[in-house]
Design an enzyme around this catalytic site. Structure first.
Site, short mmCIF file in Angstrom:
data_model
loop_
_atom_site.label_atom_id
_atom_site.label_comp_id
_atom_site.label_asym_id
_atom_site.label_seq_id
_atom_site.Cartn_x
_atom_site.Cartn_y
_atom_site.Cartn_z
N ASP A 21 0.89 -1.17 0.00
CA ASP A 21 0.00 0.00 0.00
C ASP A 21 0.92 1.21 0.00
O ASP A 21 1.46 1.58 1.04
CB ASP A 21 -0.90 -0.01 1.23
N GLU A 74 -1.14 -1.49 -4.97
CA GLU A 74 -2.35 -0.71 -5.26
C GLU A 74 -2.04 0.32 -6.35
O GLU A 74 -0.99 0.97 -6.33
CB GLU A 74 -2.83 -0.01 -3.99
N ASP A 109 -2.36 0.94 7.42
CA ASP A 109 -1.60 0.81 6.17
C ASP A 109 -1.16 -0.63 5.93
O ASP A 109 -1.14 -1.10 4.80
CB ASP A 109 -0.41 1.76 6.18
#
Length: 173
Positions: A8, A67, A139
């Protein structure tokens, strides 16, 4: 069996999550955050690259999932996020890992069943799916979600490929 590293990305905090996939079973291996301390962006990008490289060395993943950049209202933030992603991707490419990218909505859909889930919902479902004793940091949970999304997407693609192969075999007999 494969080890999946999910990322992420962020220019200040980059989450990571590592899982092992054996068929339908997912096993938690590790997660955390790379927190950059440099004030200037180039220094932060260097720290992200070094951190991801260290994680790759430690866990020896077979695949890297990250991502995708979403269009933020603030163009400067989107550019910094893109650069952070680039630093992480270069670390993966240097380790000869295949790189897979997933949209945030698809990741949330894979983990919670809805593409509009919030961070708390993602944390809860990641904890439940991986049987963790406590909620992971936000996160890190998002990064584990990326890895889970890849595992689920990969299973579906393998199943579809098998069906397509079977269909082709049957058609040409």
């Amino acid at each position: 069996m494969s080890i999946i590293l999910g990322i992420d990305p962020g220019s200040r905090i980059t989450g990571y999550g590592v899982i092992r996939q054996q068929g339908r079973h997912l096993q938690y291996l590790g997660s955390g955050c790379i927190r950059t301390s440099e004030k200037e962006l180039p220094g932060r990008l260097k720290q992200i690259y070094a951190g991801v490289t260290e994680i790759i060395t430690q866990f020896q993943p077979d695949v890297f999932a990250i991502e995708q950049v979403f269009m933020a209202k603030n163009a400067d933030s989107a550019l910094k996020l893109g650069q952070a992603r680039g630093s992480a991707i270069v670390a993966a490419v240097n380790a000869d890992l295949p790189v897979h990218e997933y949209a945030a909505r698809l990741i949330k859909q894979a983990v919670t069943g809805t593409g509009g889930a919030d961070k708390v919902q993602v944390q809860h479902m990641v904890q439940h799916m991986l049987k963790l004793p406590a909620k992971p940091q936000a996160d890190a949970a998002d990064a584990l979600g990326v890895a889970i999304c890849h595992a689920n997407t990969n299973k579906t693609l393998v199943a579809l490929a098998g069906k397509a192969t079977s269909a082709r075999k049957g058609r040409y007999r």
